[in-house]
Motif scaffolding. Structure first.
Motif, PDB file in Angstrom:
ATOM      1  N   GLY A 273       7.877 -66.344-113.396  1.00 35.90           N
ATOM      2  CA  GLY A 273       7.803 -65.245-114.347  1.00 35.90           C
ATOM      3  C   GLY A 273       7.344 -63.962-113.707  1.00 35.90           C
ATOM      4  O   GLY A 273       6.213 -63.505-113.923  1.00 35.90           O
ATOM      5  N   ILE A 274       8.232 -63.358-112.911  1.00 36.01           N
ATOM      6  CA  ILE A 274       7.843 -62.148-112.181  1.00 36.01           C
ATOM      7  C   ILE A 274       7.515 -60.996-113.130  1.00 36.01           C
ATOM      8  O   ILE A 274       6.706 -60.111-112.803  1.00 36.01           O
ATOM      9  CB  ILE A 274       8.946 -61.749-111.171  1.00 36.01           C
ATOM     10  N   VAL A 275       8.099 -60.998-114.330  1.00 38.19           N
ATOM     11  CA  VAL A 275       7.771 -59.941-115.299  1.00 38.19           C
ATOM     12  C   VAL A 275       6.309 -59.997-115.702  1.00 38.19           C
ATOM     13  O   VAL A 275       5.719 -58.975-116.097  1.00 38.19           O
ATOM     14  CB  VAL A 275       8.670 -60.015-116.557  1.00 38.19           C
ATOM     15  N   LEU A 276       5.700 -61.168-115.600  1.00 37.66           N
ATOM     16  CA  LEU A 276       4.287 -61.289-115.955  1.00 37.66           C
ATOM     17  C   LEU A 276       3.410 -60.504-114.997  1.00 37.66           C
ATOM     18  O   LEU A 276       2.451 -59.843-115.416  1.00 37.66           O
ATOM     19  CB  LEU A 276       3.876 -62.764-115.969  1.00 37.66           C
ATOM     20  N   ILE A 277       3.719 -60.585-113.700  1.00 36.43           N
ATOM     21  CA  ILE A 277       2.873 -59.836-112.761  1.00 36.43           C
ATOM     22  C   ILE A 277       3.175 -58.337-112.828  1.00 36.43           C
ATOM     23  O   ILE A 277       2.296 -57.518-112.554  1.00 36.43           O
ATOM     24  CB  ILE A 277       2.980 -60.374-111.320  1.00 36.43           C
ATOM     25  N   GLU A 278       4.392 -57.973-113.229  1.00 42.97           N
ATOM     26  CA  GLU A 278       4.668 -56.557-113.476  1.00 42.97           C
ATOM     27  C   GLU A 278       3.807 -56.046-114.635  1.00 42.97           C
ATOM     28  O   GLU A 278       3.217 -54.958-114.553  1.00 42.97           O
ATOM     29  CB  GLU A 278       6.153 -56.356-113.774  1.00 42.97           C
ATOM     30  N   ALA A 279       3.731 -56.843-115.699  1.00 41.22           N
ATOM     31  CA  ALA A 279       2.916 -56.455-116.849  1.00 41.22           C
ATOM     32  C   ALA A 279       1.435 -56.423-116.483  1.00 41.22           C
ATOM     33  O   ALA A 279       0.695 -55.516-116.895  1.00 41.22           O
ATOM     34  CB  ALA A 279       3.157 -57.420-118.009  1.00 41.22           C
ATOM     35  N   MET A 280       0.989 -57.407-115.705  1.00 38.83           N
ATOM     36  CA  MET A 280      -0.410 -57.436-115.295  1.00 38.83           C
ATOM     37  C   MET A 280      -0.750 -56.233-114.419  1.00 38.83           C
ATOM     38  O   MET A 280      -1.803 -55.609-114.589  1.00 38.83           O
ATOM     39  CB  MET A 280      -0.697 -58.750-114.566  1.00 38.83           C
ATOM     40  N   SER A 282       0.521 -53.447-114.603  1.00 38.89           N
ATOM     41  CA  SER A 282       0.498 -52.304-115.513  1.00 38.89           C
ATOM     42  C   SER A 282      -0.749 -52.283-116.385  1.00 38.89           C
ATOM     43  O   SER A 282      -0.918 -51.381-117.204  1.00 38.89           O
ATOM     44  CB  SER A 282       1.740 -52.321-116.413  1.00 38.89           C
ATOM     45  N   GLY A 283      -1.599 -53.307-116.234  1.00 35.45           N
ATOM     46  CA  GLY A 283      -2.830 -53.361-117.019  1.00 35.45           C
ATOM     47  C   GLY A 283      -2.637 -53.840-118.433  1.00 35.45           C
ATOM     48  O   GLY A 283      -3.418 -53.488-119.323  1.00 35.45           O
ATOM     49  N   LYS A 284      -1.613 -54.669-118.657  1.00 35.67           N
ATOM     50  CA  LYS A 284      -1.323 -55.133-120.021  1.00 35.67           C
ATOM     51  C   LYS A 284      -1.781 -56.579-120.221  1.00 35.67           C
ATOM     52  O   LYS A 284      -1.613 -57.424-119.334  1.00 35.67           O
ATOM     53  CB  LYS A 284       0.177 -55.036-120.311  1.00 35.67           C
ATOM     54  N   PRO A 285      -2.330 -56.890-121.389  1.00 32.79           N
ATOM     55  CA  PRO A 285      -2.675 -58.275-121.704  1.00 32.79           C
ATOM     56  C   PRO A 285      -1.408 -59.069-121.992  1.00 32.79           C
ATOM     57  O   PRO A 285      -0.406 -58.520-122.456  1.00 32.79           O
ATOM     58  CB  PRO A 285      -3.535 -58.139-122.958  1.00 32.79           C
ATOM     59  N   PRO A 295       0.950 -70.797-116.061  1.00 28.79           N
ATOM     60  CA  PRO A 295      -0.509 -70.866-115.955  1.00 28.79           C
ATOM     61  C   PRO A 295      -1.051 -70.507-114.563  1.00 28.79           C
ATOM     62  O   PRO A 295      -2.247 -70.225-114.432  1.00 28.79           O
ATOM     63  CB  PRO A 295      -0.822 -72.333-116.291  1.00 28.79           C
ATOM     64  N   GLU A 296      -0.202 -70.530-113.544  1.00 27.35           N
ATOM     65  CA  GLU A 296      -0.634 -70.088-112.217  1.00 27.35           C
ATOM     66  C   GLU A 296      -0.700 -68.569-112.124  1.00 27.35           C
ATOM     67  O   GLU A 296      -1.333 -68.022-111.222  1.00 27.35           O
ATOM     68  CB  GLU A 296       0.319 -70.639-111.147  1.00 27.35           C
ATOM     69  N   VAL A 297      -0.030 -67.905-113.046  1.00 24.88           N
ATOM     70  CA  VAL A 297      -0.013 -66.440-113.072  1.00 24.88           C
ATOM     71  C   VAL A 297      -1.002 -65.909-114.097  1.00 24.88           C
ATOM     72  O   VAL A 297      -1.855 -65.066-113.794  1.00 24.88           O
ATOM     73  CB  VAL A 297       1.416 -65.924-113.393  1.00 24.88           C
ATOM     74  N   VAL A 298      -0.899 -66.409-115.316  1.00 26.95           N
ATOM     75  CA  VAL A 298      -1.745 -65.943-116.420  1.00 26.95           C
ATOM     76  C   VAL A 298      -2.877 -66.943-116.635  1.00 26.95           C
ATOM     77  O   VAL A 298      -2.635 -68.116-116.908  1.00 26.95           O
ATOM     78  CB  VAL A 298      -0.921 -65.796-117.717  1.00 26.95           C
ATOM     79  N   GLU A 299      -4.108 -66.471-116.520  1.00 22.45           N
ATOM     80  CA  GLU A 299      -5.272 -67.325-116.775  1.00 22.45           C
ATOM     81  C   GLU A 299      -5.656 -67.208-118.247  1.00 22.45           C
ATOM     82  O   GLU A 299      -5.970 -66.119-118.726  1.00 22.45           O
ATOM     83  CB  GLU A 299      -6.438 -66.902-115.888  1.00 22.45           C
ATOM     84  N   ASP A 300      -5.614 -68.337-118.916  1.00 22.09           N
ATOM     85  CA  ASP A 300      -5.894 -68.353-120.352  1.00 22.09           C
ATOM     86  C   ASP A 300      -7.306 -67.852-120.637  1.00 22.09           C
ATOM     87  O   ASP A 300      -8.277 -68.294-120.006  1.00 22.09           O
ATOM     88  CB  ASP A 300      -5.726 -69.784-120.882  1.00 22.09           C
ATOM     89  N   GLY A 333      -6.310 -56.783-119.725  1.00 24.53           N
ATOM     90  CA  GLY A 333      -5.457 -55.932-118.904  1.00 24.53           C
ATOM     91  C   GLY A 333      -6.099 -55.568-117.575  1.00 24.53           C
ATOM     92  O   GLY A 333      -5.432 -55.593-116.524  1.00 24.53           O
ATOM     93  N   GLU A 334      -7.376 -55.238-117.593  1.00 28.49           N
ATOM     94  CA  GLU A 334      -8.064 -54.862-116.351  1.00 28.49           C
ATOM     95  C   GLU A 334      -8.156 -56.045-115.390  1.00 28.49           C
ATOM     96  O   GLU A 334      -7.935 -55.895-114.186  1.00 28.49           O
ATOM     97  CB  GLU A 334      -9.465 -54.331-116.673  1.00 28.49           C
ATOM     98  N   ARG A 335      -8.465 -57.226-115.923  1.00 27.87           N
ATOM     99  CA  ARG A 335      -8.536 -58.421-115.071  1.00 27.87           C
ATOM    100  C   ARG A 335      -7.154 -58.781-114.528  1.00 27.87           C
ATOM    101  O   ARG A 335      -7.014 -59.219-113.381  1.00 27.87           O
ATOM    102  CB  ARG A 335      -9.109 -59.597-115.860  1.00 27.87           C
ATOM    103  N   GLY A 336      -6.140 -58.602-115.366  1.00 24.44           N
ATOM    104  CA  GLY A 336      -4.780 -58.892-114.921  1.00 24.44           C
ATOM    105  C   GLY A 336      -4.350 -57.983-113.786  1.00 24.44           C
ATOM    106  O   GLY A 336      -3.722 -58.433-112.827  1.00 24.44           O
TER     107      GLY A 336
END
Length: 371
Positions: A273-280, A282-285, A295-300, A333-336
């Motif tokens: 999910g490369i779009v997830l790291i683009e969003a992260m 960008s500082g987006k939740p 789950p390896e990209v987004v930490e719940d 967003g900041e953590r991402g």
């Protein structure tokens, strides 16, 4: 190979819009040009996509084989001729390109063949071609690279081989943008091809539930694909035409991300999910389904909220939770963004691929010297 540049040929079926294509372009742009002479081979005709234009602006040569039907005798002859003229030390295939280069690479005696697996192995290709991939990895010295640990586990289960894990990356700082917010709308964004794996219908159903409670929600869908019309029809049936917007493919993704409040991904399966790291970056939740490599990209509860797949109620509740809590959106967003810079910047991926190329070239050279 200390006395010459390593000739590297990236091979992909097409340069239409997608995560693998976006990653290939960023990869090529960031290799050390003092070490590598880089070119890209595209199996089909030019499509004049913005990804092609980006490679052209960066003076990266492209070879188009102009194939309409990729399983064609011309495929072997054209690839063999290209290999003999360009003389690559390393070929790096993506997506289904692996199946077309096996014979030509053998005929041209290419020293090293790397193949990136961009999806869970059981969804990556058909049963027949999984057999071909198994043969390539076990007997034809093709080195598999997985884009997540979950993909690597699926490769082991499907092909019986281990694979190096190299996460995809992005030029993270290109996604730093200031937002000009001038309304009280909460904008939810999704970027992706309209295909079965992405399950846009799930997102639309979840949004229809959430917007009843918060009428100021808006859903923006960026992308295109075979299932777009079906999703559009569902939006109309739900009476959401004034709240759900279809934008097609866009080249200004950093700006679009900057203008949203929440990024949502409703996939049924996902290699990374490369779009997830683009969003992260960008500082987006994030709100995403807990599948595959996500789950390896987004930490719940750290950078976003993960929900079970195919559960519109859970997805709607997660959207509402973030939509109602600006402080939580900012914290996630900041953590991402920190995680995207630290773990998923394109320079990290480039360094890891360069190491794989060099290690395998050295092994090949030692083998030749021992004969």
């Amino acid at each position: 190979m200390p006395n010459k540049k390593i000739r590297l040929l990236q091979i992909i079926p097409s340069l239409d819009i997608g995560g693998a294509q976006r990653f290939l372009v960023d990869l090529c742009k960031n290799f050390d040009k003092e070490k590598f002479e880089i070119a890209v081979c595209v199996l089909v005709r030019k499509t004049h996509s913005f990804l092609e234009s980006e490679l052209r602006r960066n003076r990266i040569p492209m070879f188009f084989l102009n194939l309409r039907w990729t399983f064609h005798p011309l495929t072997i002859s054209r690839l063999t001729n290209l290999f003999k003229s360009f003389k690559p030390d390393v070929i790096h295939t993506h997506l289904r390109a692996i199946r077309y280069v096996l014979i030509p690479s053998h005929l041209a005696r290419i020293p090293v063949h790397i193949h990136t697996i961009h999806n869970l192995a059981k969804y990556d290709t058909s049963f027949f071609f999984r057999g071909l991939n198994r043969m390539a990895f076990k007997y034809l010295n093709v080195i598999p690279v997985s884009i997540s640990k979950e993909v690597a586990r699926s490769v082991k289960a499907t092909y019986g081989v281990d694979s190096v894990v190299i996460y995809n990356g992005i030029p993270s700082r290109e996604y730093f943008r200031d937002r000009r917010k001038g309304d009280n709308l909460i904008k939810i964004l999704n970027i992706g091809k309209f295909k079965k794996a992405k399950n846009h219908l799930l997102l639309v159903e979840a949004f229809s539930k959430a917007v009843k409670e918060m009428p100021n929600l808006r859903l923006h869908l960026v992308g295109d694909g075979s299932l777009r019309r079906k999703v559009e029809n569902r939006v109309k049936k739900l009476g959401l035409e004034e709240k759900v917007f279809f934008w097609g493919w866009r080249s200004d993704i950093p700006e679009i991300l900057a203008d949203c409040d929440i990024f949502a991904l409703s996939s049924d399966w996902e290699g990374f999910g490369i779009v997830l790291i683009e969003a992260m970056a960008s500082g987006k939740p994030i709100v995403a389904t807990d599948v595959g490599g996500i789950p390896e990209v987004v930490e719940d509860e750290i950078t976003g909220i993960l929900v079970p797949p195919r559960d519109p109620e859970a997805l709607a509740n997660a959207i509402l939770r973030l939509a109602k809590d600006e402080k939580l959106r900012k914290e996630f967003g900041e953590r991402g963004r920190e995680k995207a810079i630290k773990e998923f910047d394109i320079k990290i991926a480039v360094k890891n691929y360069e190491r794989v190329y060099l290690q395998n070239l050295e092994m090949r050279q030692r083998w030749k010297n021992s004969l």
